[in-house]
Design an enzyme around this catalytic site. Structure first.
Site, mmCIF file in Angstrom:
data_model
loop_
_atom_site.group_PDB
_atom_site.id
_atom_site.type_symbol
_atom_site.label_atom_id
_atom_site.label_comp_id
_atom_site.label_asym_id
_atom_site.label_seq_id
_atom_site.Cartn_x
_atom_site.Cartn_y
_atom_site.Cartn_z
ATOM 1 C CG ASP A 37 -6.939 4.532 1.919
ATOM 2 O OD1 ASP A 37 -6.524 5.381 1.101
ATOM 3 O OD2 ASP A 37 -7.273 3.384 1.592
ATOM 4 C CG ASP A 62 1.854 8.964 1.201
ATOM 5 O OD1 ASP A 62 1.867 7.763 0.846
ATOM 6 O OD2 ASP A 62 2.359 9.875 0.506
ATOM 7 C CG ASN A 89 -6.546 -4.247 1.720
ATOM 8 O OD1 ASN A 89 -6.684 -5.257 1.036
ATOM 9 N ND2 ASN A 89 -7.136 -3.095 1.420
ATOM 10 C CE1 TYR A 154 -0.922 -5.143 -6.540
ATOM 11 C CE2 TYR A 154 -1.269 -7.151 -7.805
ATOM 12 C CZ TYR A 154 -1.646 -6.298 -6.779
ATOM 13 O OH TYR A 154 -2.742 -6.599 -6.008
#
Length: 254
Positions: A37, A62, A89, A154
Site C-alpha cells: 500500500d 505507489d 485490491n 470507477y
C-alpha cells in the site's frame, strides 16, 4: 486454520479494510503475505500479523509508478523464488459526472484500478508459470455490473478489471493459473445494527471486510480449483432486487 506453509501471497491496497483483512485471512491459512500500500499503515498490518504468529512483510509502494511495481516483483522473485497468490485490491474512487470529470482524475482512477492490476499480473504470471500453479484474484465492484450516479471513471475501470480477469483465464489456465474477480457491494468495517444502508440489502446488513476475505481464502484452496474466469458478486442479494421493491410502501428493511 493453516492449510499451507510454503505459499506466498501479494495483496495490494492492504493498509485498511478489505485488503488488510485479506492479508490476515491468508496469513491464518499459513501463507507468507506481502502487504502492499502507499499508506505507511501497511507496516502496522504486517506487524499485527507477525504478532499473531503469522508471516508478513509490509511494503510501501505507489501503484501509479510502473517502475516501482517492476522492482517489487524483482525483489519477490529474488528473495522468495515464487508467487502463488496475487490479490489486486487497491482502488481509487472519485465522484463526478462525465462532463465535470477532469482528464487527470480519469487517468488517476484508471491507473490505480485497471493499469496497476494489468502490471501486477504482467509480472506475477511468469513467476506462476514457473511453478505451473497460481491464482489471481481481482477485487472489482458491484459498480462493474450496475451503473452508479457520477462514477464514470470507477465504474468503467472496475468493468474493465472484470473483463481483464476473464481474458487472463483464457490465456493462462493451461499454465495452471486461475483468475477470478470478486464484485462486492457496500463494505463497512464496523457498521452498527441501525446503520441506515443496512435496509438496502435483502440479508439486512452491509458487507464486512471479513465477508470478502473469507471468500478469497476459499478461492485460494484446492477445493476451489474449478472456479476460474468468472466474476463472483458478493452483495447480500442487492443486485437481485428490482428497484421497484424499494419504491413501494412496506419495502424490506432490517
Amino acid at each position: 486454520m493453516k492449510v499451507w506453509q510454503d505459499r506466498v501471497a501479494l495483496v495490494t491496497g492492504a493498509a485498511h479494510g478489505i485488503g488488510a483483512e485479506i492479508c490476515r485471512q491468508l496469513a491464518r491459512q499459513g501463507g507468507h503475505v506481502v502487504a502492499v500500500d502507499r499508506d505507511p499503515k501497511v507496516k502496522t498490518v504486517a506487524e499485527s500479523i507477525q504478532a499473531a504468529g503469522g508471516r508478513a512483510d509490509g511494503e510501501i509502494l505507489d501503484l501509479m509508478d510502473p517502475a516501482a511495481i517492476a522492482d517489487l516483483f524483482s525483489t519477490i522473485a529474488e528473495r522468495m523464488k515464487r508467487l502463488d497468490i496475487l490479490v489486486n485490491n487497491a482502488a481509487r474512487q472519485t465522484w463526478d459526472s462525465i462532463t465535470e470529470l477532469s482528464l487527470e482524475e480519469w487517468d488517476r482512477v484508471q491507473a490505480v484500478c485497471l493499469r496497476a492490476p494489468f502490471l501486477t499480473m504482467k509480472h506475477a504470471i511468469p513467476l506462476m508459470q514457473r511453478q505451473h500453479a497460481g491464482i489471481i484474484i481481482n477485487i472489482a465492484s458491484i459498480h462493474a455490473i450496475v451503473g452508479y450516479h457520477q462514477s464514470p471513471a470507477y465504474d468503467s475501470a472496475k468493468a474493465g478489471l472484470v473483463a481483464l480477469t476473464r481474458q487472463a483465464a483464457v490465456d493462462y489456465s493451461a499454465d495452471g493459473i486461475r483468475t477470478v474477480s470478486i464484485s462486492p457491494a457496500l463494505v463497512v468495517e464496523k457498521a452498527p445494527p441501525d446503520y441506515p444502508e443496512n435496509g438496502m440489502f435483502p440479508v439486512g446488513r452491509a458487507g464486512t471486510p471479513a465477508d470478502i476475505a473469507a471468500l478469497v481464502g476459499f478461492l485460494c484452496t484446492d477445493q476451489a480449483g474449478f472456479i476460474n474466469g468468472t466474476n463472483l458478486v458478493v452483495d447480500g442479494g442487492l443486485s437481485a432486487v428490482s428497484p421497484a421493491v424499494y419504491w413501494r410502501e412496506g419495502a424490506p428493511r432490517s
